[in-house]
Design a protein around this motif. Structure first.
Motif, mmCIF file in Angstrom:
data_model
loop_
_atom_site.group_PDB
_atom_site.id
_atom_site.type_symbol
_atom_site.label_atom_id
_atom_site.label_comp_id
_atom_site.label_asym_id
_atom_site.label_seq_id
_atom_site.Cartn_x
_atom_site.Cartn_y
_atom_site.Cartn_z
ATOM 1 N N SER A 1 0.820 -1.215 0.000
ATOM 2 C CA SER A 1 0.000 0.000 0.000
ATOM 3 C C SER A 1 0.851 1.261 0.000
ATOM 4 O O SER A 1 0.465 2.267 -0.578
ATOM 5 C CB SER A 1 -0.952 -0.003 1.194
ATOM 6 O OG SER A 1 -0.239 0.070 2.409
ATOM 7 N N ARG B 1 2.274 1.659 -3.614
ATOM 8 C CA ARG B 1 1.247 1.967 -4.614
ATOM 9 C C ARG B 1 0.985 3.466 -4.714
ATOM 10 O O ARG B 1 0.748 3.987 -5.785
ATOM 11 C CB ARG B 1 -0.035 1.215 -4.256
ATOM 12 C CG ARG B 1 -1.133 1.408 -5.257
ATOM 13 C CD ARG B 1 -2.357 0.650 -4.879
ATOM 14 N NE ARG B 1 -2.832 1.135 -3.594
ATOM 15 C CZ ARG B 1 -3.537 0.416 -2.746
ATOM 16 N NH1 ARG B 1 -3.841 -0.809 -3.026
ATOM 17 N NH2 ARG B 1 -3.943 0.923 -1.610
ATOM 18 N N GLY B 2 1.011 4.181 -3.597
ATOM 19 C CA GLY B 2 0.732 5.615 -3.626
ATOM 20 C C GLY B 2 -0.741 5.874 -3.872
ATOM 21 O O GLY B 2 -1.551 4.963 -3.973
ATOM 22 N N SER B 3 -1.078 7.123 -3.984
ATOM 23 C CA SER B 3 -2.481 7.456 -4.210
ATOM 24 C C SER B 3 -2.655 7.963 -5.635
ATOM 25 O O SER B 3 -2.018 8.921 -6.051
ATOM 26 C CB SER B 3 -2.938 8.523 -3.215
ATOM 27 O OG SER B 3 -2.171 9.690 -3.365
ATOM 28 N N GLN B 4 -3.509 7.296 -6.375
ATOM 29 C CA GLN B 4 -3.827 7.667 -7.737
ATOM 30 C C GLN B 4 -5.099 8.502 -7.719
ATOM 31 O O GLN B 4 -6.088 8.099 -7.129
ATOM 32 C CB GLN B 4 -4.030 6.422 -8.598
ATOM 33 C CG GLN B 4 -2.830 5.504 -8.643
ATOM 34 C CD GLN B 4 -1.695 6.107 -9.420
ATOM 35 O OE1 GLN B 4 -1.901 6.862 -10.348
ATOM 36 N NE2 GLN B 4 -0.468 5.795 -9.034
ATOM 37 N N THR B 5 -5.054 9.660 -8.374
ATOM 38 C CA THR B 5 -6.236 10.503 -8.414
ATOM 39 C C THR B 5 -6.256 11.268 -9.728
ATOM 40 O O THR B 5 -5.208 11.525 -10.326
ATOM 41 C CB THR B 5 -6.270 11.477 -7.220
ATOM 42 O OG1 THR B 5 -7.419 12.306 -7.346
ATOM 43 C CG2 THR B 5 -5.040 12.338 -7.166
ATOM 44 N N ASP B 6 -7.443 11.611 -10.170
ATOM 45 C CA ASP B 6 -7.561 12.399 -11.384
ATOM 46 C C ASP B 6 -7.471 13.893 -11.076
ATOM 47 O O ASP B 6 -7.423 14.708 -11.991
ATOM 48 C CB ASP B 6 -8.874 12.077 -12.110
ATOM 49 C CG ASP B 6 -10.095 12.360 -11.248
ATOM 50 O OD1 ASP B 6 -9.945 12.443 -10.021
ATOM 51 O OD2 ASP B 6 -11.193 12.491 -11.815
ATOM 52 N N ARG B 7 -7.436 14.266 -9.790
ATOM 53 C CA ARG B 7 -7.314 15.676 -9.387
ATOM 54 C C ARG B 7 -6.232 15.789 -8.306
ATOM 55 O O ARG B 7 -6.536 15.924 -7.126
ATOM 56 C CB ARG B 7 -8.657 16.181 -8.877
ATOM 57 C CG ARG B 7 -9.733 16.093 -9.977
ATOM 58 C CD ARG B 7 -11.030 16.638 -9.549
ATOM 59 N NE ARG B 7 -10.908 18.091 -9.473
ATOM 60 C CZ ARG B 7 -11.819 18.852 -8.926
ATOM 61 N NH1 ARG B 7 -12.898 18.316 -8.391
ATOM 62 N NH2 ARG B 7 -11.667 20.154 -8.882
ATOM 63 N N PRO B 8 -4.958 15.715 -8.689
ATOM 64 C CA PRO B 8 -3.882 15.699 -7.692
ATOM 65 C C PRO B 8 -3.755 17.000 -6.903
ATOM 66 O O PRO B 8 -3.190 16.998 -5.820
ATOM 67 C CB PRO B 8 -2.627 15.435 -8.525
ATOM 68 C CG PRO B 8 -2.975 15.870 -9.898
ATOM 69 C CD PRO B 8 -4.448 15.636 -10.045
#
Length: 149
Positions: free
Chosen positions: A77, A80-87
Motif C-alpha cells: 500500500s 502503490r501511492g495514491s492515484q487521483t484524477d485531481r492531484p
C-alpha cells in the motif's frame, strides 16, 4: 474450564469463527489490520483442520501469518501511492503556479496581496507597483511567490 476444553476440541472451528469475528470488526474499526488478522485466523483454522497442532503452535502460526500478511500489505500500500484524477484538489496554492495576474495592490517590503479567484492571497516577491503583471512561480504554504513578467 469447560470453555477452554470445548475450544480445544473444536480448534479449527474456533479459529475460523475468530477469523470471521475479526473480519466483522474490520467493518466497524477500519484500518486494514483486522482484515489480515481475520484471514490469518481462517487460514490457521484450515491448517489445524488438516494438521492437528498444539495450542502454543497454533498461536505461533496465527501470529506469524498475521505479521507477515500485515507487513506485506503495508509495503504494497505504501509503494502503490495514491492515484487521483485531481492531484491538486486539496492544494489550492499549487493550482495557481504558472498563472499570470495584474497587481491591484503594490508589493512593498517584499510582501503584498493579490486577488485570485474568490480569495485574496498573500504574495512575496520584489517590490512592484500597482498594475504590474506578475507570474506565480511557487507556493510556500499560504504564500505565493511571484516575479515580474
Amino acid at each position: 474450564m469447560q470453555i477452554i476444553a470445548y475450544l480445544g476440541q473444536n480448534a479449527p472451528w474456533s479459529w475460523m469463527i475468530a477469523g470471521l469475528v475479526l473480519l466483522a470488526l474490520e467493518l466497524v474499526v477500519p484500518g486494514g489490520y483486522l482484515l489480515w488478522m481475520g484471514i490469518a485466523g481462517i487460514l490457521t483454522g484450515l491448517l489445524v483442520m488438516f494438521q492437528p497442532l498444539d495450542w502454543p503452535l497454533q498461536w505461533l502460526v496465527f501470529g506469524v501469518l498475521s505479521l507477515v500478511s500485515i507487513l506485506i500489505w503495508v509495503r504494497v500500500s505504501r509503494r502503490r501511492g495514491s492515484q487521483t484524477d485531481r492531484p491538486l484538489l486539496n492544494h489550492r496554492a499549487e493550482q495557481f503556479i504558472g498563472q499570470e495576474a495584474v497587481l491591484d495592490r503594490p508589493i512593498e517590503g517584499g510582501f503584498g496581496r493579490l486577488a485570485l479567484g474568490d480569495s485574496i492571497w498573500r504574495i512575496a516577491g520584489p517590490d512592484l507597483p500597482v498594475g504590474q503583471r506578475v507570474r506565480i512561480v511557487s507556493a510556500e504554504g499560504p504564500v505565493l511567490r511571484v516575479e515580474a513578467v
